[in-house]
Design a protein around this motif. Structure first.
Motif, PDB file in Angstrom:
ATOM      1  N   ALA A 250      43.197  97.416  26.078  1.00 25.61           N
ATOM      2  CA  ALA A 250      42.016  96.784  25.495  1.00 25.61           C
ATOM      3  C   ALA A 250      42.396  95.737  24.478  1.00 25.61           C
ATOM      4  N   VAL A 251      43.461  96.016  23.713  1.00 23.77           N
ATOM      5  CA  VAL A 251      43.890  95.057  22.709  1.00 23.77           C
ATOM      6  C   VAL A 251      44.600  93.884  23.354  1.00 23.77           C
ATOM      7  N   ALA A 252      45.453  94.161  24.329  1.00 26.68           N
ATOM      8  CA  ALA A 252      46.240  93.099  24.941  1.00 26.68           C
ATOM      9  C   ALA A 252      45.376  92.162  25.763  1.00 26.68           C
ATOM     10  N   GLY A 253      44.278  92.652  26.331  1.00 26.40           N
ATOM     11  CA  GLY A 253      43.436  91.815  27.169  1.00 26.40           C
ATOM     12  C   GLY A 253      42.901  90.588  26.458  1.00 26.40           C
ATOM     13  N   PRO A 254      42.191  90.751  25.296  1.00 26.27           N
ATOM     14  CA  PRO A 254      41.638  89.595  24.612  1.00 26.27           C
ATOM     15  C   PRO A 254      42.710  88.651  24.097  1.00 26.27           C
ATOM     16  N   ALA A 255      43.969  89.089  24.041  1.00 26.21           N
ATOM     17  CA  ALA A 255      45.025  88.234  23.509  1.00 26.21           C
ATOM     18  C   ALA A 255      45.473  87.186  24.516  1.00 26.21           C
ATOM     19  N   SER A 256      44.940  87.247  25.755  1.00 31.71           N
ATOM     20  CA  SER A 256      45.343  86.271  26.755  1.00 31.71           C
ATOM     21  C   SER A 256      44.971  84.878  26.266  1.00 31.71           C
ATOM     22  N   ALA A 257      45.833  83.925  26.563  1.00 27.33           N
ATOM     23  CA  ALA A 257      45.681  82.594  25.993  1.00 27.33           C
ATOM     24  C   ALA A 257      44.601  81.795  26.695  1.00 27.33           C
ATOM     25  N   HIS A 258      43.998  80.868  25.939  1.00 28.50           N
ATOM     26  CA  HIS A 258      43.027  79.929  26.480  1.00 28.50           C
ATOM     27  C   HIS A 258      43.627  78.532  26.444  1.00 28.50           C
ATOM     28  N   VAL A 259      43.028  77.615  27.203  1.00 27.06           N
ATOM     29  CA  VAL A 259      43.377  76.203  27.096  1.00 27.06           C
ATOM     30  C   VAL A 259      42.766  75.686  25.797  1.00 27.06           C
ATOM     31  N   THR A 260      43.584  75.042  24.964  1.00 25.21           N
ATOM     32  CA  THR A 260      43.117  74.587  23.660  1.00 25.21           C
ATOM     33  C   THR A 260      43.620  73.182  23.356  1.00 25.21           C
ATOM     34  N   ILE A 261      42.965  72.554  22.377  1.00 24.03           N
ATOM     35  CA  ILE A 261      43.423  71.290  21.827  1.00 24.03           C
ATOM     36  C   ILE A 261      43.963  71.577  20.439  1.00 24.03           C
ATOM     37  N   ASN A 262      45.175  71.108  20.166  1.00 28.89           N
ATOM     38  CA  ASN A 262      45.835  71.393  18.901  1.00 28.89           C
ATOM     39  C   ASN A 262      46.342  70.109  18.250  1.00 28.89           C
ATOM     40  N   PRO A 263      46.101  69.935  16.935  1.00 24.58           N
ATOM     41  CA  PRO A 263      45.267  70.792  16.106  1.00 24.58           C
ATOM     42  C   PRO A 263      43.798  70.693  16.518  1.00 24.58           C
ATOM     43  N   GLY A 264      43.000  71.651  16.078  1.00 26.20           N
ATOM     44  CA  GLY A 264      41.600  71.713  16.486  1.00 26.20           C
ATOM     45  C   GLY A 264      40.678  70.837  15.668  1.00 26.20           C
ATOM     46  N   GLU A 265      41.238  70.048  14.739  1.00 23.05           N
ATOM     47  CA  GLU A 265      40.431  69.169  13.892  1.00 23.05           C
ATOM     48  C   GLU A 265      41.046  67.778  13.852  1.00 23.05           C
ATOM     49  N   ALA A 266      40.201  66.762  13.628  1.00 23.56           N
ATOM     50  CA  ALA A 266      40.676  65.386  13.485  1.00 23.56           C
ATOM     51  C   ALA A 266      39.760  64.670  12.503  1.00 23.56           C
ATOM     52  N   GLU A 267      40.349  63.782  11.720  1.00 21.57           N
ATOM     53  CA  GLU A 267      39.579  63.055  10.714  1.00 21.57           C
ATOM     54  C   GLU A 267      38.765  61.934  11.345  1.00 21.57           C
ATOM     55  N   ALA A 268      37.536  61.783  10.858  1.00 21.26           N
ATOM     56  CA  ALA A 268      36.679  60.700  11.327  1.00 21.26           C
ATOM     57  C   ALA A 268      37.355  59.358  11.051  1.00 21.26           C
ATOM     58  N   GLY A 269      37.327  58.476  12.047  1.00 20.75           N
ATOM     59  CA  GLY A 269      37.903  57.153  11.890  1.00 20.75           C
ATOM     60  C   GLY A 269      39.386  57.068  12.173  1.00 20.75           C
ATOM     61  N   SER A 270      40.050  58.202  12.372  1.00 21.96           N
ATOM     62  CA  SER A 270      41.498  58.190  12.571  1.00 21.96           C
ATOM     63  C   SER A 270      41.855  58.013  14.037  1.00 21.96           C
TER      64      SER A 270
ATOM     65  N   PRO B  56      36.298  79.406  27.757  1.00 29.09           N
ATOM     66  CA  PRO B  56      35.766  78.383  26.852  1.00 29.09           C
ATOM     67  C   PRO B  56      36.468  77.042  27.034  1.00 29.09           C
ATOM     68  N   ALA B  57      35.714  75.977  26.880  1.00 24.86           N
ATOM     69  CA  ALA B  57      36.289  74.640  26.957  1.00 24.86           C
ATOM     70  C   ALA B  57      37.050  74.325  25.669  1.00 24.86           C
ATOM     71  N   PRO B  58      38.108  73.537  25.745  1.00 22.39           N
ATOM     72  CA  PRO B  58      38.805  73.112  24.527  1.00 22.39           C
ATOM     73  C   PRO B  58      37.867  72.292  23.639  1.00 22.39           C
ATOM     74  N   THR B  59      38.001  72.416  22.345  1.00 21.96           N
ATOM     75  CA  THR B  59      37.116  71.713  21.412  1.00 21.96           C
ATOM     76  C   THR B  59      37.920  71.022  20.320  1.00 21.96           C
ATOM     77  N   LEU B  60      37.295  70.031  19.693  1.00 25.31           N
ATOM     78  CA  LEU B  60      37.888  69.295  18.580  1.00 25.31           C
ATOM     79  C   LEU B  60      36.791  69.052  17.551  1.00 25.31           C
ATOM     80  N   LYS B  61      36.993  69.544  16.336  1.00 25.52           N
ATOM     81  CA  LYS B  61      36.003  69.365  15.272  1.00 25.52           C
ATOM     82  C   LYS B  61      36.352  68.142  14.443  1.00 25.52           C
ATOM     83  N   ILE B  62      35.347  67.323  14.173  1.00 22.86           N
ATOM     84  CA  ILE B  62      35.538  66.120  13.364  1.00 22.86           C
ATOM     85  C   ILE B  62      35.326  66.470  11.890  1.00 22.86           C
ATOM     86  N   VAL B  63      36.315  66.147  11.068  1.00 21.64           N
ATOM     87  CA  VAL B  63      36.242  66.430   9.637  1.00 21.64           C
ATOM     88  C   VAL B  63      36.299  65.119   8.867  1.00 21.64           C
ATOM     89  N   ALA B  64      35.940  65.187   7.585  1.00 23.81           N
ATOM     90  CA  ALA B  64      35.929  63.989   6.744  1.00 23.81           C
ATOM     91  C   ALA B  64      37.353  63.498   6.496  1.00 23.81           C
TER      92      ALA B  64
END
Length: 252
Positions: free
Chosen positions: A27-47, A180-188
């Protein structure tokens, strides 16, 4: 009908405990399976952000031979570049923008909508037990602080099966979707020049820092799941040792 001897009942209880512990490991090992991700998960506006699309291989028998990434149409990027990868070819497709982008006084009327990486053969693909990072440089990041951009990815294996990482982020408090789809959050922007978005060429130092940050964050994200899996495994092993020890004592 006579009851089984107390020793057998005791062994039965120990077997049940060991079984529950083993189930806990799964049960513990199951949720640990990896997802497709974008790294880092944040990027600065305008950069101009340096990112990695991280693709884990979740198959035990097939390699990942193709990855198709769809960029967010509602927040397009005027500049999209990919890093070279040995054994892989990359293709980009553009789409006409409903509203042109104004970038440094230039009107951009079309932008990259999809990127497709294809391995030259199965041997060049991402093998079982491995992951690969597909480097990207995107910019300028839209001036929409607080917005989470969704990048939908289709992962194709050498046995023709597909994994569609296209499900939108869950609402607050809701369970995470299975794919889940990979995501990128825009930060200041921090004001240190990284968020100015002056040019791709002027962001080499920022690119390297972002790449390092992505690697560290991935390791940190994996640690809690790893610790839980190791702890559950230790509990299961202890339960099995106790069961066998009790069995040997009763046999002697």
């Amino acid at each position: 009908m006579s009851k089984p001897p107390a020793s057998r009942r005791g062994l039965g209880r120990l077997a049940v405990i060991a079984g529950i512990a083993a189930i806990g490991v799964a049960a513990v090992a199951g949720p640990a399976s990896a997802h497709v991700t974008i790294n880092p998960g944040e990027a600065e506006a305008g950069s101009y952000a340096r990112l990695d699309l991280r693709i884990p291989n979740e198959s035990d028998t097939a390699s990942t031979v193709k990855v198709e990434l769809t960029l967010p149409a509602d927040h397009p990027f005027a500049s999209v570049r990919t890093s070279a990868m040995d054994g892989w070819k990359v293709e980009t497709k553009k789409a006409t923008l409903a509203t042109p982008l104004d970038v440094h006084g230039r009107q951009i009327t079309e932008a990259v909508s999809t990127i497709t990486w294809t391995a030259e053969d199965a041997e060049a693909g991402v093998q079982p037990g491995q992951f690969a990072e597909f480097g990207l440089s995107l910019g300028p990041v839209p001036d929409a602080v607080g917005t989470t951009l969704v990048f939908k990815a289709i992962q194709t294996y050498s046995d023709k099966t597909e994994a569609a990482w296209i499900e939108d982020p869950p609402a607050e408090g809701a369970a995470e979707p299975e794919k889940p789809a990979p995501t990128l959050k825009i930060v200041a922007a921090t004001g240190d020049g990284h968020g100015s978005g002056a040019s791709d060429e002027g962001t080499a130092g920022h690119d390297e820092a972002a790449a390092d940050s992505g690697s560290d964050s991935a390791s940190d994200e994996a640690k809690p799941a790893l610790y839980l899996a190791v702890g559950a495994g230790a509990v299961a092993l202890l339960a099995l040792i106790l069961a066998f020890t009790a069995l040997r004592k009763r046999s002697s």
